[in-house]
Design a protein around this motif. Structure first.
Motif, PDB file in Angstrom:
ATOM      1  N   ALA A   1       0.575  -1.204  -0.036  1.00  0.00           N
ATOM      2  CA  ALA A   1      -0.306   0.490  -0.439  1.00  0.00           C
ATOM      3  C   ALA A   1       0.363   1.365  -0.091  1.00  0.00           C
ATOM      4  N   PHE A   2       2.106   1.188   0.399  1.00  0.00           N
ATOM      5  CA  PHE A   2       2.691   2.837   0.979  1.00  0.00           C
ATOM      6  C   PHE A   2       3.265   2.419  -0.591  1.00  0.00           C
ATOM      7  N   PHE A   3       3.926   1.387  -1.433  1.00  0.00           N
ATOM      8  CA  PHE A   3       4.920   1.449  -2.077  1.00  0.00           C
ATOM      9  C   PHE A   3       4.357   1.846  -3.425  1.00  0.00           C
ATOM     10  N   SER A   4       3.191   1.270  -3.693  1.00  0.00           N
ATOM     11  CA  SER A   4       2.533   0.908  -4.885  1.00  0.00           C
ATOM     12  C   SER A   4       1.184   1.516  -5.441  1.00  0.00           C
ATOM     13  N   ASP A   5       0.838   2.370  -3.885  1.00  0.00           N
ATOM     14  CA  ASP A   5      -0.615   3.380  -4.109  1.00  0.00           C
ATOM     15  C   ASP A   5      -0.270   4.849  -3.333  1.00  0.00           C
ATOM     16  N   TYR A   6       0.155   4.359  -1.989  1.00  0.00           N
ATOM     17  CA  TYR A   6       0.430   5.869  -1.408  1.00  0.00           C
ATOM     18  C   TYR A   6       1.647   7.066  -1.816  1.00  0.00           C
ATOM     19  N   LEU A   7       2.524   6.327  -1.408  1.00  0.00           N
ATOM     20  CA  LEU A   7       3.491   7.395  -2.288  1.00  0.00           C
ATOM     21  C   LEU A   7       3.998   7.536  -3.630  1.00  0.00           C
ATOM     22  N   PRO A   8       2.980   6.716  -5.009  1.00  0.00           N
ATOM     23  CA  PRO A   8       3.236   7.013  -6.131  1.00  0.00           C
ATOM     24  C   PRO A   8       1.561   8.628  -6.063  1.00  0.00           C
TER      25      PRO A   8
ATOM     26  N   PRO B   1      -6.752  13.551  -7.933  1.00  0.00           N
ATOM     27  CA  PRO B   1      -5.697  12.792  -7.171  1.00  0.00           C
ATOM     28  C   PRO B   1      -5.413  13.300  -5.897  1.00  0.00           C
ATOM     29  N   LEU B   2      -5.536  14.758  -5.850  1.00  0.00           N
ATOM     30  CA  LEU B   2      -6.113  14.798  -4.449  1.00  0.00           C
ATOM     31  C   LEU B   2      -6.707  14.070  -3.879  1.00  0.00           C
ATOM     32  N   ARG B   3      -8.500  13.347  -4.161  1.00  0.00           N
ATOM     33  CA  ARG B   3      -8.879  13.079  -3.705  1.00  0.00           C
ATOM     34  C   ARG B   3      -8.391  11.978  -2.939  1.00  0.00           C
ATOM     35  N   ARG B   4      -8.385  11.127  -4.636  1.00  0.00           N
ATOM     36  CA  ARG B   4      -7.339  10.240  -4.333  1.00  0.00           C
ATOM     37  C   ARG B   4      -5.906   9.779  -3.179  1.00  0.00           C
ATOM     38  N   LEU B   5      -5.269  10.774  -3.232  1.00  0.00           N
ATOM     39  CA  LEU B   5      -4.158  10.909  -1.539  1.00  0.00           C
ATOM     40  C   LEU B   5      -5.063  10.479  -0.652  1.00  0.00           C
ATOM     41  N   GLY B   6      -6.547  11.633  -0.190  1.00  0.00           N
ATOM     42  CA  GLY B   6      -7.194  10.970   0.859  1.00  0.00           C
ATOM     43  C   GLY B   6      -7.190   9.827   1.274  1.00  0.00           C
ATOM     44  N   ALA B   7      -7.832   8.817   0.383  1.00  0.00           N
ATOM     45  CA  ALA B   7      -8.293   7.497   0.052  1.00  0.00           C
ATOM     46  C   ALA B   7      -7.060   6.644   0.499  1.00  0.00           C
ATOM     47  N   GLN B   8      -5.446   6.657   0.078  1.00  0.00           N
ATOM     48  CA  GLN B   8      -4.996   6.175  -0.016  1.00  0.00           C
ATOM     49  C   GLN B   8      -4.166   6.355   0.754  1.00  0.00           C
ATOM     50  N   PHE B   9      -4.493   7.448   1.942  1.00  0.00           N
ATOM     51  CA  PHE B   9      -3.555   7.883   2.941  1.00  0.00           C
ATOM     52  C   PHE B   9      -3.897   6.870   4.263  1.00  0.00           C
ATOM     53  N   HIS B  10      -5.221   6.221   4.339  1.00  0.00           N
ATOM     54  CA  HIS B  10      -5.651   5.792   5.676  1.00  0.00           C
ATOM     55  C   HIS B  10      -4.233   4.138   5.272  1.00  0.00           C
ATOM     56  N   ALA B  11      -4.697   3.488   3.769  1.00  0.00           N
ATOM     57  CA  ALA B  11      -4.114   2.772   3.951  1.00  0.00           C
ATOM     58  C   ALA B  11      -2.200   2.475   3.708  1.00  0.00           C
ATOM     59  N   GLY B  12      -1.879   3.795   3.205  1.00  0.00           N
ATOM     60  CA  GLY B  12      -0.708   3.792   3.663  1.00  0.00           C
ATOM     61  C   GLY B  12      -0.387   4.154   4.990  1.00  0.00           C
ATOM     62  N   LEU B  13      -1.289   4.360   6.096  1.00  0.00           N
ATOM     63  CA  LEU B  13      -0.911   5.038   7.250  1.00  0.00           C
ATOM     64  C   LEU B  13      -1.086   3.267   8.149  1.00  0.00           C
ATOM     65  N   GLU B  14      -1.591   2.499   7.942  1.00  0.00           N
ATOM     66  CA  GLU B  14      -1.244   1.365   7.442  1.00  0.00           C
ATOM     67  C   GLU B  14      -0.709   0.263   7.886  1.00  0.00           C
ATOM     68  N   SER B  15       0.235   1.023   6.261  1.00  0.00           N
ATOM     69  CA  SER B  15       1.771   0.185   6.359  1.00  0.00           C
ATOM     70  C   SER B  15       2.701   0.876   6.817  1.00  0.00           C
ATOM     71  N   LEU B  16       2.494   2.161   7.325  1.00  0.00           N
ATOM     72  CA  LEU B  16       3.515   2.170   8.046  1.00  0.00           C
ATOM     73  C   LEU B  16       3.579   1.717   9.912  1.00  0.00           C
ATOM     74  N   ALA B  17       2.411   1.769  10.141  1.00  0.00           N
ATOM     75  CA  ALA B  17       2.175   0.355  11.321  1.00  0.00           C
ATOM     76  C   ALA B  17       2.724  -0.593  11.176  1.00  0.00           C
ATOM     77  N   ALA B  18       1.994  -1.663  10.218  1.00  0.00           N
ATOM     78  CA  ALA B  18       3.022  -2.723   9.990  1.00  0.00           C
ATOM     79  C   ALA B  18       4.343  -2.044  10.025  1.00  0.00           C
ATOM     80  N   ALA B  19       5.338  -1.320   9.138  1.00  0.00           N
ATOM     81  CA  ALA B  19       6.548  -1.144   9.240  1.00  0.00           C
ATOM     82  C   ALA B  19       6.963  -0.795  10.584  1.00  0.00           C
ATOM     83  N   ARG B  20       6.571   0.293  11.555  1.00  0.00           N
ATOM     84  CA  ARG B  20       7.220   0.481  12.599  1.00  0.00           C
ATOM     85  C   ARG B  20       7.369  -1.714  13.409  1.00  0.00           C
ATOM     86  N   ARG B  21       6.615  -2.236  12.914  1.00  0.00           N
ATOM     87  CA  ARG B  21       6.615  -3.608  13.792  1.00  0.00           C
ATOM     88  C   ARG B  21       7.290  -4.551  13.445  1.00  0.00           C
ATOM     89  N   LEU B  22       7.539  -4.293  11.935  1.00  0.00           N
ATOM     90  CA  LEU B  22       9.273  -5.403  11.701  1.00  0.00           C
ATOM     91  C   LEU B  22      10.497  -4.390  11.618  1.00  0.00           C
TER      92      LEU B  22
END
Lengths: 573, 572
Positions: B127-134, B287-308
């Protein structure tokens, strides 16, 4: 329809109104977006003809309304949809657990593996997407298709048909194409996922064994190989879904071209007012957004069907039947009187498998109410099996097991658990606090009761010395406590449960002499009206007079049922 | 956290640039599409031209659309490719790190949670690399491109766009911090929920014995409800940011529409230009609206990264030495070794000293909690002494390469872990290259062969799911079979504390005697016949050795050991 899918659907129906509300909100969201673009197009087209401002007033209000409503409907839709999702998750979890509850341990034995973890956490979690990812997108798509076809039909029937044709393609053809293209990937991916779960869990739990034998590297290499393949397939699947999304985009543009080509001649001929040309074209552009999640829905549907199928393998098992055994009554008790606490094995023959030699053969033992019995005998003579038979984890081959004067076959294992307080050899503690582990035996027990039973078995001081006392979490598998401490905690838990019948299996193993005597004293000192059965290798050093001791060999009568009758009558006081 | 994740992209500069170029292409195509469409509509509506006159423009519109969709797909495909590679890298790092941290770390963690990080946790990085960041990049590129094309024709609309656009990231950041903390809480809750479930099923037998099924069903409802509450709390805020973003974009479109409509009314702008802006307006905000939608998934991604990353940041307990162990026949010496388990106040070992000569058979005897298992954990290098030293001959154990050290010893634990694989593979843990003949040989030596033969699929029987399970005694013998296969000169045994069935008891005794012949042995002993045969008994109490000698000598001494044997006795 797939049987498992149907079951899932029925489970979901509990929240059908929530789901309909969510779909309706989804439709209103899409409708607002379409409305916004169409009224905007109308405003500028109408303005181009230079009418008075008043003529534009209604459209201006409309634009503002749709601008607001779209965002608000979208917010509400997302909240309701996610709430439905989480409700479904709870629903599926409880459904699974209640389906599991009546099963007996032999049926559950194979579930004590890494795959189960992946099943219950991942599979049940997958099911939660049933509405949000699978049901919602097509529902909203169908609503929008119907609405748009009808709306455009008002301008011209042909326009309505064109819009319907393109939206129909997007609703049906693209998902079917996606399903076809990802058919092979999906199955293999699911296989890999469960294999990876097994390897990962084995790697974590068996790390000690792997490390000592120098095999950790190889194990994780195998995990890496499968994981690489899994990642590659995931990538491919996502790329296919992205391709289908682009295809939806192409369809949208094709629809725009078709609508324009159809509408332009109408405008030319004056059949449709020119102001509406931009309106119909921009409306189609806005409407296609709802078809974008459809290719993804196919993937999710496939995952959900796989998960549901695997879960069904477990939930479809049948617990052992409850049988009414009228013939096998024990002569001693008055059946109409109150149930009396006792344990009885009458002429029981049992083996774990058809091919295995019988572990118990014509085994008889009657423990009267208030009895204090120690059962001893060599290992492997079937002592521990008696507990499992009493709790009805296994079916006896021949003979009858009695609990409180009633044949056990008349009840299920859950009922038996309400009569018998058992501390078996296999110990299990949850990684919650010590207190919570104790309370499993008796949810309503007061803190003082928990302390009392821990004091009785001599673990209170150890627990009290811990920084968090009874709130200390027990590690997974109870690693923080020694074997002896765990055993005494298991005894304390059985004491707390305080049911009419107590059974302890090897309660003094792993204990030192002092602790051992203490436990014997506690067991002998249980209230008079309780029945106590202790299975043990060793006998107490003091207070033997309180106990009646049987050896396993005395109670088995190979092929001589008349002997067991004698025992039955002799032992029944 | 984000920076640390982005660093993983360093090796993929060309694909990252390619996907950026494709994003630019998508932006340009979007603008041209709007241009062609507005031209065509204006020609028919305003200039009253026939369809034939605008046909070419319409086809150009469609070709540009194809270009746009093609670039979009190609760009996304490249991103999935990069993301897959990064996931592989991180998986590799985490599994390598886990091996270094070893069993003492893994035992402290919840197995289910750790497994989850390794599987679902890594998947979530997508979610971070292929959705949120792009999307973050797209959200800058497309609006800027659109603005570039609008400014020359219409300053006023460009101003509306310019004023509203920065508000979106501003609100996102404002709400984002709250949402971030909440998302992490939710991820932890999910982890707990998963762990709770896996445990519930592991302990199902206990649940049935205690008859607490209903209590636990209630608990499931309570835990899932709790989870729903926290999640809905997170979502209400996470979606609020999306609401603000959508409101901003939809209301801006409304403002643009009304504003250009009014200017059209007074002839201040051409219809074609007005339509062009209107068509582009949703593309500007999307694109700005989509960013809002991806933002949540991006956060989940970051939380997973934190554990790793937490696993990656853990310090390996043993400082891994490089020295090769000298000859395998060396004495093993504990000198004043201290060890206290983290979180426990009482120390497990206190000034523990003893010596094992090569070829000597030593038994550790003592009450539970005396520290016997800690001695084994030290010798297996799962943990290192906190004070004091262990010497192998003249070398410090901490200086020796742990892998080489372990390759010279073998270990039969009380409860060997059975892998979900075939019986043969489980025995092969002792030697992966062993032929089936050697596996059978080892099973025979461990007195397990007959039992395996009886299984429906013999050595190919699967352990675990839908397969066979082994009794305690059989598992113990499987551990011995592994040890036979490994052929090491130093053997560590951990006798089962509880009694085995009669068949296993004799089989284990005979097999162990055969196994230890002529080897250096350290055993946690619970059986009298074991103790009687050994050269040296170390009697442990409260983390140190209180008596030491042969069984006979210690009995004659009439001390603590004699008392212990007399009272507790051994199991058999």
């Amino acid at each position: 329809m797939n049987e498992n899918l149907k079951r899932l659907f029925i489970q979901s129906l509990r929240y059908k109104w929530w789901m309909l509300l969510a779909a309706l909100l989804g439709f209103l969201t899409a409708g607002s977006a379409i409305g916004l673009m169409m009224t905007s197009a109308y405003i500028i087209s109408a303005a181009a003809l230079h009418p008075s401002v008043a003529e534009l007033q209604v459209a201006i209000v409309g634009v503002r309304f749709f601008g607001l409503s779209r965002a608000v409907f979208r917010y509400l839709e997302r909240l309701v949809t996610h709430s439905v999702t989480l409700r479904l998750l709870a629903q599926f979890r409880i459904w699974f657990f209640t389906a599991l509850a009546p099963l007996v341990p032999p049926q559950l034995a194979f579930l004590r593996s890494g795959d189960l973890l992946s099943r219950v956490t991942a599979d049940v979690e997958t099911l939660q997407n049933f509405y949000i990812r699978v049901l919602a997108p097509p529902l909203v798509s169908v609503l929008v298709t119907g609405f748009m076809a009808a709306l455009y039909g008002v301008f011209a029937i042909k326009l309505g048909l064109i819009v319907f044709a393109f939206m129909f393609l997007a609703t049906l053809a693209v998902p079917v194409l996606t399903a076809w293209m990802t058919h092979r990937i999906g199955g293999r991916r699911v296989d890999l996922e469960s294999q990876i779960a097994i390897l990962a869990l084995d790697g974590v739990q068996g790390l000690a064994d792997l490390t000592v034998f120098g095999r950790a590297k190889d194990h994780f290499k195998r995990l890496a190989q499968l994981h690489d393949e899994f990642i590659a397939l995931t990538k491919k699947q996502k790329q296919i879904v992205a391709l289908q999304e682009s295809l939806v985009g192409v369809l949208m543009n094709a629809a725009v071209v078709a609508v324009f080509m159809t509408a332009a001649p109408y405008v030319e001929k004056g059949l449709v007012q020119g102001v509406y040309l931009a309106v119909v074209v921009l409306g189609v552009m806005a409407a296609f957004e709802v078809f974008l999640p459809l290719p993804g829905a196919v993937m999710h549907l496939r995952e959900i069907v796989c998960a549901a199928k695997r879960l069904a393998e477990i939930t479809d098992m049948q617990p052992p039947p409850i049988r009414d055994v009228m013939g096998a009554m024990m002569p001693v008790y008055d059946w109409d009187g109150p149930p009396k606490p006792d344990i009885g094995f009458a002429d029981v023959t049992f083996s774990y498998g058809r091919s295995e030699p019988p572990l118990l053969q014509n085994f008889s033992l009657i423990i009267p109410p208030q009895g204090r019995v120690i059962l001893t005998g060599p290992s492997g003579s079937g002592k521990s099996t008696l507990i499992k038979l009493l709790l009805r984890f296994h079916e006896v081959g021949q003979g009858t097991v009695y609990v409180q004067g009633r044949p056990g076959m008349q009840y299920d294992s859950d009922f038996m658990a309400t009569r018998v307080s058992a501390a078996p050899q296999q110990l299990f503690f949850f990684s919650t606090s010590i207190r919570e582990n104790m309370l499993l035996a008796k949810a309503e027990a007061a803190p003082a009761d928990v302390i009392r039973v821990c004091e009785m078995v001599g673990v209170h001081e150890t627990i009290a010395a811990l920084p968090e006392g009874y709130e200390t979490r027990m590690g997974e598998w109870g690693v923080q406590f020694s074997g002896g401490e765990l055993r005494r905690l298991a005894i304390a838990r059985a004491l707390l449960a305080d049911k009419p019948i107590f059974i302890f299996d090897e309660p003094i193993a792993n204990l030192d002499a002092e602790q051992e005597e203490r436990i014997w004293e506690v067991l002998a000192g249980l209230p008079r009206h309780k029945t106590v059965l202790v299975i043990s290798h060793r006998l107490p050093k003091q207070g033997m007079e309180k106990w009646q001791v049987y050896r396993m060999e005395e109670l088995q009568h190979y092929g001589k049922p008349e002997d067991s009758e004698k025992i039955l009558s002799k032992k029944n006081l | 956290m984000q920076k640390r994740l982005i660093k993983y992209l360093a090796g993929y500069k060309i694909p990252v640039l390619a996907s950026f170029a494709l994003t630019l292409m998508v932006g340009a195509a979007t603008v041209w599409q709007a241009r062609f469409l507005s031209q065509a509509i204006a020609a028919v509506f305003i200039d009253q031209q026939s369809l034939a006159a605008v046909k070419n423009t319409v086809w150009l519109f469609f070709l540009t659309a194809l270009l746009r969709m093609g670039s979009q797909w190609a760009g996304q495909s490249i991103l999935y490719d990069i993301s897959a590679k990064v996931k592989q890298t991180i998986r590799q790092q985490v599994t390598t790190c886990l091996q270094k941290l070893g069993p003492s770390y893994a035992d402290q963690q919840q197995a289910g949670e750790l497994k989850n990080s390794l599987t679902a946790g890594i998947e979530r990085l997508d979610a971070f690399f292929s959705d949120y960041l792009p999307q973050l990049v797209t959200a800058v590129v497309i609006p800027v491109l659109v603005l570039i094309f609008i400014i020359p024709g219409d300053y006023l609309s460009a101003l509306v766009f310019l004023l509203t656009a920065p508000l979106i990231p501003f609100f996102m950041m404002l709400i984002g911090d709250v949402a971030r903390a909440r998302t992490q809480r939710q991820w932890r809750a999910l982890g707990r929920l998963n762990a709770f479930f896996s445990e519930l099923l592991q302990g199902m037998v206990t649940v049935k014995i205690l008859g607490c099924g209903e209590e636990l069903a209630k608990k499931i409802r309570q835990v899932t409800d709790e989870f729903r509450t926290t999640t809905m709390g997170t979502l209400r805020i996470a979606f609020l940011s999306a609401l603000v973003l959508e409101l901003l974009s939809t209301l801006s479109i409304a403002i643009i529409a009304v504003q250009i409509g009014l200017r059209l009314l007074y002839g201040k702008i051409a219809y074609e230009q007005a339509l062009f802006i209107l068509i582009l307006a949703p593309e500007f905000y999307q694109p700005l609206r989509r960013l809002g939608a991806q933002f949540h998934a991006g956060l989940e991604s970051l939380a997973a990264a934190r554990r790793l990353f937490a696993i990656l940041d853990e310090k390996p307990p043993a400082h891994h030495g490089r020295i090769r162990p000298a000859s395998s026949q060396e004495s093993i010496v504990f000198e004043e070794v201290y060890y206290t388990y983290p979180g426990r106040e009482a120390s497990a070992l206190q000034a523990l000293s003893f010596r094992i000569e090569p070829g000597q058979k030593t038994a550790l005897v003592g009450p539970s909690g005396a520290g016997k298992s800690t001695v084994i954990a030290l010798l297996l290098r799962f943990i290192d002494p906190q004070r004091g030293d262990i010497f192998i001959g003249s070398q410090r154990l901490s200086g020796i390469d742990p892998e080489l050290w372990r390759s010279g010893l073998t270990w039969a634990p009380q409860r060997p872990f059975l892998f979900q694989s075939t019986i043969a593979d489980n025995i092969r843990l002792g030697d992966p290259q062993a032929s089936l003949e050697r596996v059978i040989q080892a099973a025979k030596q461990a007195h397990l062969h007959e039992h395996i033969e009886k299984m429906p699929r013999g050595y190919d029987s699967l352990i675990g799911e839908r397969g066979v399970s082994l009794s305690g005694g059989q598992a113990q013998r499987l551990a011995l079979a592994r040890a036979f296969l490994k052929k090491a000169s130093f053997i560590i045994l951990d006798e089962p504390t509880s009694a085995l069935d009669q068949e296993s008891e004799t089989a284990v005794a005979r097999a162990s005697a055969e196994l230890i012949e002529g080897k250096t042995v350290l055993t946690i002993a619970h059986r009298l016949h074991t103790i009687e045969q050994y050269d040296q008994i170390l009697f442990m109490e409260q983390g140190s050795i209180s008596e030491c000698g042969t069984h006979q000598a210690l009995l004659r001494k009439q001390g603590r050991y004699a008392q212990y044997i007399h009272s507790a006795g051994a199991v058999v």
